[in-house]
Structures are given as structure tokens and as C-alpha cells.
Write a protein that holds these residues in place. Structure first.
Motif, mmCIF file in Angstrom:
data_model
loop_
_atom_site.group_PDB
_atom_site.id
_atom_site.type_symbol
_atom_site.label_atom_id
_atom_site.label_comp_id
_atom_site.label_asym_id
_atom_site.label_seq_id
_atom_site.Cartn_x
_atom_site.Cartn_y
_atom_site.Cartn_z
ATOM 1 N N SER A 194 0.829 -1.205 0.000
ATOM 2 C CA SER A 194 0.000 0.000 0.000
ATOM 3 C C SER A 194 0.867 1.261 0.000
ATOM 4 O O SER A 194 0.590 2.237 -0.724
ATOM 5 N N VAL A 195 1.901 1.219 0.802
ATOM 6 C CA VAL A 195 2.821 2.369 0.832
ATOM 7 C C VAL A 195 3.505 2.544 -0.529
ATOM 8 O O VAL A 195 3.649 3.671 -1.044
ATOM 9 N N GLU A 196 3.893 1.439 -1.170
ATOM 10 C CA GLU A 196 4.565 1.522 -2.467
ATOM 11 C C GLU A 196 3.611 2.046 -3.548
ATOM 12 O O GLU A 196 4.006 2.857 -4.419
ATOM 13 N N VAL A 197 2.337 1.606 -3.549
ATOM 14 C CA VAL A 197 1.348 2.075 -4.535
ATOM 15 C C VAL A 197 1.119 3.575 -4.380
ATOM 16 O O VAL A 197 1.073 4.353 -5.364
ATOM 17 N N ASP A 198 0.953 4.002 -3.132
ATOM 18 C CA ASP A 198 0.743 5.434 -2.887
ATOM 19 C C ASP A 198 1.940 6.248 -3.368
ATOM 20 O O ASP A 198 1.783 7.340 -3.962
ATOM 21 N N ALA A 199 3.114 5.729 -3.149
ATOM 22 C CA ALA A 199 4.316 6.460 -3.571
ATOM 23 C C ALA A 199 4.377 6.593 -5.095
ATOM 24 O O ALA A 199 4.712 7.655 -5.631
ATOM 25 N N LEU A 200 4.031 5.518 -5.835
ATOM 26 C CA LEU A 200 4.041 5.568 -7.291
ATOM 27 C C LEU A 200 2.974 6.503 -7.830
ATOM 28 O O LEU A 200 3.199 7.262 -8.803
ATOM 29 N N GLU A 201 1.798 6.485 -7.267
ATOM 30 C CA GLU A 201 0.728 7.377 -7.724
ATOM 31 C C GLU A 201 1.121 8.840 -7.520
ATOM 32 O O GLU A 201 0.874 9.697 -8.386
ATOM 33 N N HIS A 202 1.714 9.129 -6.391
ATOM 34 C CA HIS A 202 2.146 10.501 -6.138
ATOM 35 C C HIS A 202 3.280 10.892 -7.100
ATOM 36 O O HIS A 202 3.362 12.045 -7.565
ATOM 37 N N ALA A 203 4.141 9.920 -7.429
ATOM 38 C CA ALA A 203 5.238 10.220 -8.368
ATOM 39 C C ALA A 203 4.695 10.540 -9.755
ATOM 40 O O ALA A 203 5.170 11.476 -10.428
ATOM 41 N N ILE A 204 3.696 9.772 -10.241
ATOM 42 C CA ILE A 204 3.079 10.043 -11.544
ATOM 43 C C ILE A 204 2.419 11.414 -11.550
ATOM 44 O O ILE A 204 2.538 12.204 -12.513
ATOM 45 N N GLN A 205 1.698 11.663 -10.440
ATOM 46 C CA GLN A 205 0.998 12.952 -10.352
ATOM 47 C C GLN A 205 1.998 14.121 -10.401
ATOM 48 O O GLN A 205 1.784 15.095 -11.115
ATOM 49 N N ARG A 206 3.082 13.984 -9.666
ATOM 50 C CA ARG A 206 4.062 15.064 -9.648
ATOM 51 C C ARG A 206 4.739 15.220 -11.020
ATOM 52 O O ARG A 206 5.010 16.326 -11.485
ATOM 53 N N TYR A 207 5.032 14.083 -11.670
ATOM 54 C CA TYR A 207 5.713 14.149 -12.969
ATOM 55 C C TYR A 207 4.827 14.808 -14.014
ATOM 56 O O TYR A 207 5.281 15.632 -14.803
ATOM 57 N N LYS A 208 3.531 14.418 -14.060
ATOM 58 C CA LYS A 208 2.615 15.013 -15.031
ATOM 59 C C LYS A 208 2.438 16.501 -14.778
ATOM 60 O O LYS A 208 2.367 17.318 -15.711
#
Length: 794
Positions: free
Chosen positions: A287-301
Motif C-alpha cells: 500500500s505504501v509503495e502504490v501510494d508512492a508511485l501514484e504521487h510520483a506520476i501525479q508530480r511528474y505530469k
């Protein structure tokens, strides 16, 4: 009364009264009846004593009730038709699982939990007049609350006295008084005592005992019964207790069933709980890893203003995603196997979570079999020691199974790693085709791929946790309570059996003792024994008297004893072939048979006829007649033979008996036999024969010394004294030999000391037929009953 008289085989028997002859049969019914009548009072007394003893035992022995509960151990295979058929034919035995459950019921661990839960190591006993009684539950006059943990409680015993205001306790640490509700610092630990107002206080006090928990647990384990209700392989177990407090046993058994069910469920859910813990840990991490990836995509976009892919890259992207999905599946299996490998290495003795989606069926079966072996090993550890060979074999099996699983996991890891590597190679070739895409779009796709992998893994873990939770909630025991603990009534002591047993013991024990004493009795107790053992005639029978007075016969005597001596006096003529015997020698086989008593009283009876009678104390070794008569023994036969004084100087008168004189033995000589062989002895007998009508010689026992044989030449007849229940039976053959050898003239037997106990005189009523001469007060029923106990067994 029959008296065979004579000194050889041609002598005749003078018949005073002949007993009836019963057809020559050796069966003596009258003797048996007398034996039964003699034993009957002792049997009655034995029954009375044993009955009283049984009554007291039943009065003060606590009654123990049987409390039992019935548990069904359900077995799935019993539902199979073939199994039921084999069971009906008695081909199958009791299932080992059922026998294992019986052992678990008896285990120390379960009973220890029951003892802790119900505080069974605390005992309150109420003092009574004879014995105390144990109290339990609401029968106790107070409630006890321990303030210390169980580990700090120590065994102790206290005497307690209660009143309305408070209580006092007395033990090894002294006597102290407290109020209700006070904290008591005792040897066993700290506790608070509260009064139970529903119970009346016993003024005699109480005893409070705190026992050792280990001993208490073993005591209850030893008292617990756990058995199958039938021996045909049934699955119903009866667990039972015998206890004087049935309410306590009911609570113990019900609590034991509850503890057993809890332990069974815990064993069954152990794997599932371990799996849930493992899944929760992985879910939190993913769960922590999924949240981290979603936030990374959001920040990159947001930073690079990337919103959508170009249509030209869609085909490559779809193919890449398909390959990537396969790689993700293989990678997921690899990570699961990696996690399992790590878990098994860190927990080598624990069960393996078996609800993971392991793709390999062989590995799943190995894991299930491994968990079963772990359960079996844990059960053996609970009820056996480390030296148990079965436990050692179970440990070896668990270790072997674990090694096999690790080998399979590591082989599968290599396979999945190779497959993932292949998919990665394919995916690398696609990357060259996608290279033409803008760099920013490629970065977004990379992040999305990683996010998709983590999301799929997260959903998978959530699904498995729900399955595990559902499995945990749906687990039930394979046992069913048929009947909870119920009191089946008092079982011990069995009052009917004890009363019957006490009656039989009281009846048979005294009878057996008396019969055994009679069987091993080697002394003469019946007239028939004398008549069967020798042909020497019995010319007199003398009853036993308790009086210390030696001279029993005088002119005023009208008792049975005087009549017996009169009969003996009359029979003297018949024993001597109708001739009056002048010199009569009285002897016996050993000392103590009453020859001096018979000599003196026979002489007194003869003197009552007006005849002049003299008694010679010729037992020169152990003279006692003069001492019994209270006469001087300073001068006597020894002086007459050695010093030749005049006869009148050694003759003494017997006090209380006219016409009866006495010559004592005089000083005890060093050579009695040689003294009796002196010619002066013949001179003495000639002088006495000239002056006296009867000469009674009281001589030494012929079974010990030869004095009687030396004096035989001076006698007209010899009376041999045989004492009832004193003289040994082996004497009779010796008497018979003397009779046939003719060593004594007119040898006859006088039976002395006959006790009125039904053994000797049952044939003749000796002691009863002389009641005509007695002037006794009539006894009441009570005295007559206890007079039957006067029998004495030699």
C-alpha cells in the motif's frame, strides 16, 4: 459315664452309664451342635462389632458423587458407507484421533488452566467434632480474593476463627486479627477476605489451605476419568470425576470442556492466523509503495504537463503492457516464493502460511503436509517429554519436510527468475520500438507500469486476506457436547456392600479364628481324644475352679467339685479290681497339671469317710504342697531317711481336715533319686501302712524324672493326672506304652481342670449335671448370654 478300668489287655470295663451308640457312624452330630452353640456368641459379638464399625465408618466417611459429561468426537470418515459397514462388523478399532483426544483431556496443560480459572488450589474446611468437611462455592462463610499473581502464591495452612466484625488467622507466622476487607499479609501471599452473610459462622472455626498448584493439578488429573463409552470404535468420550462436592466437579468438567474447545480451535486456526499476520504485513508494505508511485506520476505530469499518449505509441504500449503483465505475474510468484523462503528460514519450527496463491500444486501439498506434521509434533510436546522416541521421530519428519519445501521453493524461484528474465528481454526489444516516443511519455508509461504491478499485487493480497478471514470465521470444533456435566449420584462408599461385607467379616472372622485355633490346638480338649489315644481307664473327672484355696473338700462341701471327688473316691475300688487300694501314687507327665491339688483333695475326701489318711510330699525336687498348705517343710522325708528320727516327729496335721496327716519333703536333697532308693524309704512305707488306711503319694512328674518309677513298688495303684487344655496330645502314646509295659500297677487317668466351655464335657454335661448340688442365684438373660464367652482356647 463310662470308665474303662484295668492295667492290661484282659481288664474289664466297669459301666456306670453307657452313652447311646449311633450305628457305628463317625459323624457326631451332637458334637457339631455343641461346637456351633459355642461359636455362636462370638459370631454374634463379631457381627455387632463389625456392624458398629461399619456404621461409624459410613457416618464419618464423606460420600463421593460421580459427575460425568459426554463428548462426541466427530470423524468425517464415519459418514462413509464402507466405514460404517466395517464398524458394524467389528473390523475397525477405535480411531486413534479419539484416543488422542482422551490423552489431551488428561493433559497437564488443560487441567492447569482449569485449576487457575476456578482457584482449585484454595481449600476451606469446616472443623467438626470428629472430622472436618470441605466447603465450596457459596457454602463458604467468606470470599477470598488474592492480590498477588499466581506465581507469587505459596502453599500454606491457616486456622481461622470468624465473628461478625472480623476474623483471626493462626499459622506458622503467629496469630493475628483483622477486619473484613483488610489486606492480609500472609505466608501464601496478600489477600482480602469478605464475609458471606448467607452462611452461619461455625464456632469451631475453619482451616484454610493453599496447596501447591503443581500437586493440585496432578491430583485432579489422577482423579479424572476419560474413557470411550463403548469398545467398538465409537467416538463418544465419558469424562468423569468422583468428588464429595458434586457442584465443584460439575464446574471442573464444564470448564475443562470449555478449555479443551478453546485449545482445539486455537490449534486449527494457528495457520490461518499466521497467514493473516503475513498478509497484513505485505498489504501495508505494498500500500505504501502504490501510494508512492501514484504521487510520483501525479508530480511528474504536473511538472512536465503530460496528459495523454500519442496514438502512434498505443500499439507498442498494448503489446508492452501484455508482456509486462506476464512478467508481473511471474515476478509476483517469485516474490511470494522469496517471502515464503524468508519466513521459513526465520521460523523453522512454525507452521507455513498455506493460503498464498502458490501456483505449483506439489508445493501446496508439501506445505499442507508440513503443517500437519508440525501440529502432531506440538501435540506430542504437550503430553510427553523430550526423550520420547515418538517426539524425536516427529521432529525429524518436520525437519525433513521443511528441507524438502525449501528445496522446491528455491528451484521454483530459479525457474520464475529465468521466466521473468525472458519477459524482460522481450520487453527490452519493445523498448527500442518505443524509443521513438518522447522521453516524457516514456517516463509516464514506466511509472504507470510500476503502479499497475503494485496495484495488482495489492488487490491480490487483499483478496487472500479476505479468504483467510472467512476461513478463520468458519472454523468449528470437531467435537460436540452430548451432555454437560451432571451429578449421577453417590457412588462411594457403597453402603449396601459395606454393610454386607461388615456382616460377613463379623460373622466369619471370629468363626475362622476359633476354628483355626481348634485345628492347630495340640492339647487335650475332649474326653474322646483320651479314649482314642489310650486304653488306660479314666476313673475321675475334676472341674476347673478359680479359687486360690487348695483344700476344697471338707465335711460341709456340697458343690460339684466335692461330688466329683466322691465319685473318684468310689471308683478307686473298681480300678483296683474291687479291692481297697491302700497306697495310691499321684503323678503327671509334666509340672502344672494339678497332681498336688488332686492328691490333697482326694486325701481329704477319703478322710471324710473316717479313714486315717496321710499325704507324702515326695516331689523332692520342687515341693510345693507344704507351702500351699502353709505347713513347715523344715523336717520331713529327707530328714527321716538320712537321720532316722521317730515317725511322729515328721508327721503334721492338715488344718481343717480331721483324720488327715501330712509329711513334707523336708530340705531339698542333692540326690533325690538315690534317696528314694534308700532302704529307709521302705521302712517308712511299712510304718505308714501299719498306721494309716490310705497313703497318698504326691510324686514328681514321671515325664521329667524317674522318681515315680522308683516309688511304684510301694504302691497299690497309680493315678496319672491329665489336665484339660494343658496336657499335650503327644503324651497319650507315652501313657499307653507305660500301660502295656506294666510299669505301674493299676494305672488310671484322672482328668483335671475341666473347663465348662463345651469342648470336653459336651458328651457328659460335666459342670451342668451337678447343678443339683449348687445353690446359685438364677442368672438373667444378659448374664447367661455373656457366660457363653467364658470359653478359653489353648
Amino acid at each position: 459315664m463310662s470308665y474303662p478300668i484295668g492295667n492290661n489287655n484282659n481288664d474289664i470295663n466297669y459301666q456306670v452309664q453307657s452313652p447311646p451308640v449311633s450305628g457305628g457312624s463317625s459323624f457326631d452330630a451332637k458334637k457339631i451342635v455343641h461346637k456351633v452353640v459355642t461359636i455362636l456368641p462370638w459370631a454374634i459379638l463379631g457381627v455387632i462389632i463389625s456392624t458398629l464399625t461399619a456404621t461409624l465408618y459410613l457416618r464419618y466417611t464423606p460420600s463421593k458423587h460421580k459427575v460425568a459429561a459426554y463428548i462426541l468426537i466427530k470423524k468425517e470418515e464415519e459418514a462413509h458407507l464402507d466405514y460404517k459397514l466395517l464398524k458394524t462388523l467389528d473390523v475397525v478399532e477405535a480411531n486413534t484421533d479419539v484416543l488422542n483426544q482422551i490423552d489431551i483431556f488428561r493433559s497437564y496443560t488443560l487441567m492447569e488452566r482449569v485449576v487457575d480459572s476456578l482457584k482449585l488450589n484454595f481449600h476451606i474446611r469446616q472443623e467438626g467434632r470428629v472430622s472436618g468437611s470441605q466447603l465450596y462455592g457459596y457454602e463458604r462463610p467468606f470470599f477470598l480474593k488474592m492480590l498477588d499473581q499466581d506465581d507469587f502464591i505459596r502453599p500454606c495452612t491457616y486456622k481461622m476463627l470468624l465473628d461478625r466484625e472480623g476474623f483471626s488467622i493462626e499459622g506458622t507466622d503467629g496469630k493475628n486479627s483483622y477486619k473484613y476487607g483488610d489486606t492480609v499479609m500472609a505466608q501464601c501471599g496478600r489477600f482480602v477476605l469478605e464475609r458471606n452473610p448467607m452462611v452461619k459462622i461455625n464456632p469451631k472455626g475453619y482451616t484454610m489451605q493453599v496447596s501447591d498448584k503443581y500437586s493440585e493439578t496432578n491430583s485432579w488429573r489422577g482423579a479424572l476419568g476419560a474413557d470411550l463409552t463403548n469398545d467398538k470404535g465409537g467416538g463418544i468420550i465419558e469424562i468423569s470425576l468422583l468428588d464429595e462436592i458434586p457442584e465443584r466437579s460439575i464446574q471442573v468438567l464444564n470448564k475443562l470442556i470449555e478449555v479443551f474447545d478453546e485449545a482445539d480451535l486455537n490449534d486449527k486456526n494457528k495457520v490461518t492466523k499466521k497467514t493473516i499476520l503475513f498478509l497484513n504485513d505485505r498489504i501495508d508494505t505494498v500500500s505504501v509503495e502504490v501510494d508512492a508511485l501514484e504521487h510520483a506520476i501525479q508530480r511528474y505530469k504536473s511538472k512536465n504537463l503530460v496528459t495523454n499518449f500519442d496514438m502512434s505509441g498505443s500499439a507498442f504500449l498494448d503489446k508492452a503492457l501484455l508482456i509486462n503483465k506476464e512478467k508481473i505475474d511471474q515476478y509476483g510468484q517469485f516474490k511470494i516464493l522469496e517471502a515464503l523462503d524468508d519466513y521459513i528460514v526465520k521460523n523453522p519450527d512454525d507452521v507455513i502460511p498455506s493460503t498464498m496463491n502458490v501456483g505449483e500444486e506439489v508445493l501446496r501439498r508439501l506445505m499442507v503436509a508440513h503443517n500437519e506434521l508440525v501440529f502432531q509434533k506440538q501435540q506430542l510436546q504437550n503430553k510427553s517429554t523430550a526423550f520420547d522416541p515418538k517426539l524425536k521421530d516427529a521432529i525429524i519428519e518436520v525437519n525433513t519436510s521443511r528441507d524438502n519445501i525449501l528445496r522446491n521453493i528455491r528451484l521454483l524461484k530459479k525457474a520464475f527468475a529465468q521466466t521473468t528474465k525472458d519477459y524482460a528481454s522481450d520487453f527490452g526489444s519493445l523498448q527500442g520500438e518505443i524509443a521513438a516516443l518522447p522521453e516524457k511519455e516514456r517516463e509516464v508509461l514506466r511509472l504507470k507500469r510500476l503502479a499497475t504491478v503494485k496495484e495488482n499485487l495489492y488487490v491480490y493480497l487483499l483478496q487472500k486476506r479476505e479468504e483467510a478471514e472467512l476461513s478463520l470465521a468458519s472454523k468449528i470444533n470437531n467435537t460436540r457436547v452430548v451432555d454437560y456435566a451432571i451429578d449421577q449420584g453417590s457412588k462411594t462408599p457403597n453402603r449396601t456392600q459395606i454393610k454386607l461385607l461388615s456382616f460377613l467379616v463379623g460373622l466369619l472372622l471370629p468363626v475362622t479364628i476359633i476354628l483355626l485355633k481348634d485345628f492347630f490346638n495340640n492339647k487335650i480338649s475332649e474326653r474322646q481324644q483320651i479314649e482314642n489315644g489310650t486304653t488306660v481307664g479314666i476313673i475321675g473327672e475334676i472341674s476347673y475352679v478359680k479359687s486360690k484355696k487348695v483344700l476344697q473338700i471338707d465335711s460341709k462341701s456340697r458343690n460339684a467339685l466335692s461330688e466329683q471327688f466322691r465319685i473318684l473316691r468310689t471308683n478307686l475300688n473298681y480300678a483296683n479290681k474291687n479291692r481297697k487300694p491302700k497306697t495310691i501314687m499321684v503323678s503327671s507327665f509334666i509340672s502344672g497339671e494339678g497332681k498336688s491339688f488332686v492328691s490333697l483333695n482326694l486325701a481329704s475326701s477319703l478322710s471324710l469317710t473316717g479313714a486315717k489318711v496321710i499325704i507324702l510330699e515326695l516331689d523332692l525336687r520342687k515341693p510345693k504342697l507344704s507351702r500351699l498348705l502353709g505347713l513347715s517343710s523344715g523336717i520331713g522325708i529327707t530328714n527321716y531317711i538320712k537321720e532316722a528320727p521317730p515317725l511322729f516327729s515328721v508327721v503334721q496335721e492338715v488344718p481343717g481336715a480331721e483324720q488327715l496327716n501330712f509329711i513334707s519333703s523336708g530340705p531339698i536333697p542333692p540326690n533325690p533319686a538315690e534317696l528314694l532308693m534308700d532302704e529307709r524309704m521302705g521302712v517308712l512305707m511299712q510304718q505308714l501302712a501299719a498306721e494309716y488306711d490310705y497313703i497318698i503319694i504326691d510324686t514328681a512328674p514321671l515325664g521329667l524324672v524317674a522318681d515315680a518309677l522308683l516309688l511304684e513298688k510301694y504302691t497299690d495303684m497309680t493315678m496319672l493326672i491329665v489336665r484339660h487344655q494343658f496336657t499335650m496330645k503327644v503324651v497319650l502314646p507315652y501313657i499307653q506304652k507305660l500301660f502295656f509295659d506294666g510299669k505301674f500297677k493299676h494305672l488310671s487317668i484322672v482328668v483335671n481342670g475341666i473347663k465348662n466351655d463345651g469342648t470336653y464335657g459336651y458328651s457328659f454335661g460335666l459342670g451342668n449335671n451337678y447343678g443339683y448340688y449348687l445353690n446359685e442365684k438364677r442368672k438373667n438373660i444378659f448374664n447367661r448370654f455373656f457366660s457363653l464367652f467364658q470359653r478359653q482356647h489353648a
